[in-house]
Design a protein around this motif. Structure first.
Motif, PDB file in Angstrom:
ATOM      1  N   LEU A 130       0.859  -1.184   0.000  1.00 38.56           N
ATOM      2  CA  LEU A 130       0.000   0.000   0.000  1.00 38.56           C
ATOM      3  C   LEU A 130       0.891   1.228   0.000  1.00 38.56           C
ATOM      4  O   LEU A 130       1.958   1.235   0.603  1.00 38.56           O
ATOM      5  CB  LEU A 130      -0.890   0.026   1.248  1.00 38.56           C
ATOM      6  CG  LEU A 130      -1.805  -1.168   1.477  1.00 38.56           C
ATOM      7  CD1 LEU A 130      -2.427  -1.084   2.867  1.00 38.56           C
ATOM      8  CD2 LEU A 130      -2.884  -1.200   0.428  1.00 38.56           C
ATOM      9  N   GLN A 131       0.412   2.272  -0.655  1.00 35.44           N
ATOM     10  CA  GLN A 131       1.142   3.531  -0.676  1.00 35.44           C
ATOM     11  C   GLN A 131       0.151   4.638  -0.317  1.00 35.44           C
ATOM     12  O   GLN A 131      -0.314   5.382  -1.171  1.00 35.44           O
ATOM     13  CB  GLN A 131       1.766   3.751  -2.054  1.00 35.44           C
ATOM     14  CG  GLN A 131       2.892   4.727  -2.051  1.00 35.44           C
ATOM     15  CD  GLN A 131       3.705   4.677  -3.337  1.00 35.44           C
ATOM     16  OE1 GLN A 131       3.491   3.833  -4.202  1.00 35.44           O
ATOM     17  NE2 GLN A 131       4.635   5.598  -3.460  1.00 35.44           N
ATOM     18  N   PRO A 132      -0.204   4.739   0.973  1.00 32.58           N
ATOM     19  CA  PRO A 132      -1.240   5.685   1.402  1.00 32.58           C
ATOM     20  C   PRO A 132      -0.877   7.136   1.088  1.00 32.58           C
ATOM     21  O   PRO A 132       0.293   7.510   1.093  1.00 32.58           O
ATOM     22  CB  PRO A 132      -1.339   5.476   2.908  1.00 32.58           C
ATOM     23  CG  PRO A 132      -0.493   4.308   3.237  1.00 32.58           C
ATOM     24  CD  PRO A 132       0.395   4.032   2.079  1.00 32.58           C
ATOM     25  N   VAL A 133      -1.909   7.933   0.850  1.00 29.91           N
ATOM     26  CA  VAL A 133      -1.712   9.353   0.570  1.00 29.91           C
ATOM     27  C   VAL A 133      -2.493  10.159   1.616  1.00 29.91           C
ATOM     28  O   VAL A 133      -3.638   9.840   1.941  1.00 29.91           O
ATOM     29  CB  VAL A 133      -2.138   9.722  -0.871  1.00 29.91           C
ATOM     30  CG1 VAL A 133      -3.597   9.427  -1.131  1.00 29.91           C
ATOM     31  CG2 VAL A 133      -1.801  11.174  -1.185  1.00 29.91           C
ATOM     32  N   TYR A 134      -1.850  11.184   2.135  1.00 30.12           N
ATOM     33  CA  TYR A 134      -2.476  12.066   3.111  1.00 30.12           C
ATOM     34  C   TYR A 134      -3.513  12.939   2.406  1.00 30.12           C
ATOM     35  O   TYR A 134      -3.258  13.475   1.325  1.00 30.12           O
ATOM     36  CB  TYR A 134      -1.409  12.921   3.788  1.00 30.12           C
ATOM     37  CG  TYR A 134      -1.917  13.812   4.880  1.00 30.12           C
ATOM     38  CD1 TYR A 134      -2.650  13.314   5.956  1.00 30.12           C
ATOM     39  CD2 TYR A 134      -1.662  15.177   4.857  1.00 30.12           C
ATOM     40  CE1 TYR A 134      -3.116  14.133   6.960  1.00 30.12           C
ATOM     41  CE2 TYR A 134      -2.111  16.013   5.871  1.00 30.12           C
ATOM     42  CZ  TYR A 134      -2.843  15.484   6.914  1.00 30.12           C
ATOM     43  OH  TYR A 134      -3.307  16.302   7.915  1.00 30.12           O
ATOM     44  N   VAL A 135      -4.665  13.084   3.009  1.00 33.63           N
ATOM     45  CA  VAL A 135      -5.786  13.778   2.368  1.00 33.63           C
ATOM     46  C   VAL A 135      -5.427  15.207   1.966  1.00 33.63           C
ATOM     47  O   VAL A 135      -5.846  15.674   0.901  1.00 33.63           O
ATOM     48  CB  VAL A 135      -7.049  13.724   3.266  1.00 33.63           C
ATOM     49  CG1 VAL A 135      -6.869  14.528   4.537  1.00 33.63           C
ATOM     50  CG2 VAL A 135      -8.278  14.177   2.496  1.00 33.63           C
ATOM     51  N   GLU A 136      -4.649  15.906   2.778  1.00 32.28           N
ATOM     52  CA  GLU A 136      -4.279  17.283   2.420  1.00 32.28           C
ATOM     53  C   GLU A 136      -3.311  17.314   1.243  1.00 32.28           C
ATOM     54  O   GLU A 136      -3.350  18.249   0.437  1.00 32.28           O
ATOM     55  CB  GLU A 136      -3.731  18.021   3.638  1.00 32.28           C
ATOM     56  CG  GLU A 136      -4.832  18.313   4.661  1.00 32.28           C
ATOM     57  CD  GLU A 136      -4.355  19.151   5.838  1.00 32.28           C
ATOM     58  OE1 GLU A 136      -3.336  19.863   5.707  1.00 32.28           O
ATOM     59  OE2 GLU A 136      -5.021  19.092   6.885  1.00 32.28           O
ATOM     60  N   ASP A 137      -2.466  16.302   1.123  1.00 28.22           N
ATOM     61  CA  ASP A 137      -1.585  16.212  -0.050  1.00 28.22           C
ATOM     62  C   ASP A 137      -2.408  15.968  -1.308  1.00 28.22           C
ATOM     63  O   ASP A 137      -2.125  16.536  -2.369  1.00 28.22           O
ATOM     64  CB  ASP A 137      -0.547  15.099   0.125  1.00 28.22           C
ATOM     65  CG  ASP A 137       0.468  15.414   1.220  1.00 28.22           C
ATOM     66  OD1 ASP A 137       0.618  16.602   1.581  1.00 28.22           O
ATOM     67  OD2 ASP A 137       1.099  14.453   1.710  1.00 28.22           O
ATOM     68  N   LEU A 138      -3.427  15.121  -1.199  1.00 32.87           N
ATOM     69  CA  LEU A 138      -4.316  14.882  -2.336  1.00 32.87           C
ATOM     70  C   LEU A 138      -5.054  16.169  -2.716  1.00 32.87           C
ATOM     71  O   LEU A 138      -5.174  16.492  -3.903  1.00 32.87           O
ATOM     72  CB  LEU A 138      -5.315  13.770  -2.012  1.00 32.87           C
ATOM     73  CG  LEU A 138      -6.335  13.439  -3.091  1.00 32.87           C
ATOM     74  CD1 LEU A 138      -5.671  12.994  -4.388  1.00 32.87           C
ATOM     75  CD2 LEU A 138      -7.312  12.385  -2.584  1.00 32.87           C
ATOM     76  N   ALA A 139      -5.515  16.914  -1.727  1.00 41.13           N
ATOM     77  CA  ALA A 139      -6.205  18.176  -1.996  1.00 41.13           C
ATOM     78  C   ALA A 139      -5.271  19.181  -2.680  1.00 41.13           C
ATOM     79  O   ALA A 139      -5.671  19.854  -3.641  1.00 41.13           O
ATOM     80  CB  ALA A 139      -6.763  18.768  -0.698  1.00 41.13           C
ATOM     81  N   ASP A 140      -4.037  19.282  -2.201  1.00 40.51           N
ATOM     82  CA  ASP A 140      -3.057  20.185  -2.830  1.00 40.51           C
ATOM     83  C   ASP A 140      -2.812  19.791  -4.286  1.00 40.51           C
ATOM     84  O   ASP A 140      -2.734  20.646  -5.172  1.00 40.51           O
ATOM     85  CB  ASP A 140      -1.731  20.183  -2.065  1.00 40.51           C
ATOM     86  CG  ASP A 140      -1.817  20.862  -0.710  1.00 40.51           C
ATOM     87  OD1 ASP A 140      -2.790  21.610  -0.462  1.00 40.51           O
ATOM     88  OD2 ASP A 140      -0.906  20.627   0.118  1.00 40.51           O
TER      89      ASP A 140
END
Length: 168
Positions: A130-140
């Motif tokens: 898995l390579q999780p992504v932080y929600v704020e990074d996705l938003a940026d």
């Protein structure tokens, strides 16, 4: 409010919008809410956006989808990417993996189960990555893609890779 059964009203809600950020989807089939309906509704949304002059659509999809997947969740995500690409509207497609943040469902539910029970069922051998992504990074990333001029499809993944066992 979404008015998928009245596309002209839906389009009117988009008046003046230049970039549409689409995160609409369903997590699972429940009663009258299902993946087919989510696909149909999103196609209506894309068409309404196009007819009202939206210049760009930033669409949140998912990694590892496939048009021929036996799983309606992943098949539906692939169908929507195809529909967006064929719509003629400028687009950015973001393909996140597992999204985590303060109020996420999946990771917080796993943490709750690990804190609460003396056991946890691990599907398979737990060695899948898995390579999780932080929600704020996705938003940026979504905002940056909204301002970009070119069509693009990007995997939206975090910098760290874990096996499921390591994540637990």
């Amino acid at each position: 409010a979404f008015e998928f059964d009245q596309p002209e009203k839906l389009a009117a809600h988009l008046e003046g919008v230049t970039t549409l950020y689409n995160t609409y989807w369903v997590r699972f089939d429940y009663g009258a809410t299902n993946f087919k309906q989510a696909v149909d509704n999103t196609r209506i949304l894309f068409q309404a956006a196009k007819s009202d002059g939206v210049k760009r659509i930033v669409h949140v999809s998912i990694t590892r989808h496939a048009i021929d997947s036996p799983l309606p969740y992943f098949r539906g995500k692939a169908q929507l990417e195809q529909a967006l690409i064929e719509s003629g509207v400028s687009y950015a497609i973001l393909r996140p993996t597992v999204i985590f943040g303060r109020e996420d469902i999946l990771i917080n539910n796993i943490a709750y189960l690990l804190r609460t029970y003396p056991f946890f069922a691990v599907p398979g051998d737990g060695e899948y990555r898995l390579q999780p992504v932080y929600v704020e990074d996705l938003a940026d990333l979504a905002v940056a893609c909204g301002a970009a001029p070119d069509d693009c499809t990007l995997d939206a993944v975090g910098p760290e890779i874990f096996t499921f066992g390591e994540l637990l």
